[in-house]
Design an enzyme around this catalytic site. Structure first.
Site, mmCIF file in Angstrom:
data_model
loop_
_atom_site.group_PDB
_atom_site.id
_atom_site.type_symbol
_atom_site.label_atom_id
_atom_site.label_comp_id
_atom_site.label_asym_id
_atom_site.label_seq_id
_atom_site.Cartn_x
_atom_site.Cartn_y
_atom_site.Cartn_z
ATOM 1 N N CYS A 135 104.430 12.562 36.535
ATOM 2 C CA CYS A 135 103.389 12.437 35.509
ATOM 3 C C CYS A 135 102.007 12.136 36.083
ATOM 4 C CB CYS A 135 103.776 11.359 34.491
ATOM 5 S SG CYS A 135 105.256 11.798 33.539
ATOM 6 N N HIS B 294 97.330 9.069 30.774
ATOM 7 C CA HIS B 294 98.561 9.838 30.627
ATOM 8 C C HIS B 294 99.272 9.400 29.362
ATOM 9 C CE1 HIS B 294 102.532 11.371 31.102
ATOM 10 N NE2 HIS B 294 103.058 10.198 31.415
ATOM 11 N N ASN C 134 105.053 13.451 25.362
ATOM 12 C CA ASN C 134 104.763 13.266 26.783
ATOM 13 C C ASN C 134 105.025 14.583 27.496
ATOM 14 O OD1 ASN C 134 104.886 12.671 29.550
ATOM 15 N ND2 ASN C 134 105.732 10.639 29.225
#
Length: 336
Positions: free
Chosen positions: A116, A258, A288
């Site tokens: 990520c 993020h 996500n």
């Protein structure tokens, strides 16, 4: 700009893409022991986009890359960097085929793997290519088809992760102009790699000559420990990046973190003292999306008018590795 010492990577294009398929919380409750209220309260997610059978990460990357190149006004780049955890194949890298499909055959092209945090690691890498004079323009794409590695019966991950892509075009410019990427603060902690992992499929498991145990081919995450470390690392890296830019935290106009889950986003913003009206968020509608999270967020926020020229932007992320990073830039005027 005098010589390579004065070269900076400047954002001159941005684009994002999510596949058309949508999975709602209600869709998930039909097969998982969960509810819309449980998912929303713990993740902040209501819907997420997912690929159709036969679609791969490269397909998402090409779409986002096309949009970023169009935004930049020129369909050219000397290098293509693809940040992803879900390459089309273990070998070769996915970036070269993405470059070829975008009409950039011959350009340098390679993948970056930092889960990520992949976009920020890719941003540092692309900035280095420009600073060294290796490239004048770099197309940086972050794309993940995370649903291909998620156990559909795992409530802890199936409700969170989704598919998407985001991209930026970077050109050589001056460190003091809008869009110039500041110092990227990066870090890692491999001692805690087990918190976020896919146990099977790599040389460690394959070298045993034994088949993978059931379920080891899927992505795993230890949520509670990940939450704690994500908040700590993102907060510390953000403070370091802001200080390196010569800003105070009060100077930050937009926080682009993020989109891991709503609880992490809230905790990081509170520790940094950044109020809700200065936080960018799209997690409610896209979930996500792994490495794609930040550039997709930037593209959608710019298109919606929530991110405007002159905004001082703080970017921060945390992911498997463990790996984390933060950087700053003043948002330029772009055609989105």
């Amino acid at each position: 700009m005098s010589g390579r010492a004065g070269r900076a990577a400047v954002v001159c294009g941005v684009g994002g893409y999510v596949p058309p398929g949508v999975v709602t919380n209600e869709d998930l409750t039909a097969r998982l022991d969960t509810s819309d209220e449980w998912i929303r309260s713990r993740t902040g997610i209501a819907t997420r986009h997912v690929i159709e059978p036969g679609t791969a990460t490269s397909d998402l990357a090409v779409e986002a890359g096309l949009r970023a190149l169009k935004s930049s006004g020129e369909a050219r780049a000397d290098a293509v960097v693809l940040a992803t955890t879900t390459p089309d194949q273990p070998c070769p890298a996915t970036a070269p085929q993405v470059a070829a499909r975008l009409g950039l055959a011959g350009a340098a092209a390679f993948d970056v793997s930092a889960v990520c945090t992949g976009f920020l690691y890719g941003l540092a890498t692309a900035s280095g290519l420009i600073a060294a004079g290796t490239a004048e323009r770099v197309l940086l794409i972050a794309a993940d088809a995370f649903t291909t590695i998620i156990d559909p019966q795992d409530r802890g991950t199936a409700v969170i992760f989704a598919d998407g892509a985001g991209a930026v075009v970077l050109r050589a410019g001056r460190p003091d102009e809008p869009g110039a990427v500041g110092r990227t603060v990066l870090g890692s902690d491999g001692d805690h790699r087990h918190l976020i992992e896919v146990p099977a499929g790599g040389s460690r498991q394959r070298s045993t000559g034994l088949p993978a145990a059931p379920g080891e081919e899927f992505f795993r995450m230890h949520g509670r420990d990940t939450y704690r470390m994500a908040v700590e690392r993102m907060t510390a890296a953000s403070k370091a990046a802001v200080e390196s830019a010569g800003w105070d935290l009060a100077d930050v106009d937009r926080l682009a973190a993020h989109q891991a889950n709503a609880r992490i986003l809230t905790a990081v913003a509170e520790r940094l003292g950044i109020p809700p009206e200065r936080q960018l968020s799209n997690i409610e509608h896209v979930g996500n999306t792994g490495a794609a999270s930040i550039p997709l967020l930037l593209a959608q926020a710019a298109e919606a008018g929530d991110l405007a020229a002159g905004h001082r932007v703080l970017l921060t992320a945390f992911g498997g590795g463990l790996a984390w990073g933060s950087t700053t830039l003043v948002w330029p005027g772009l055609d989105v």
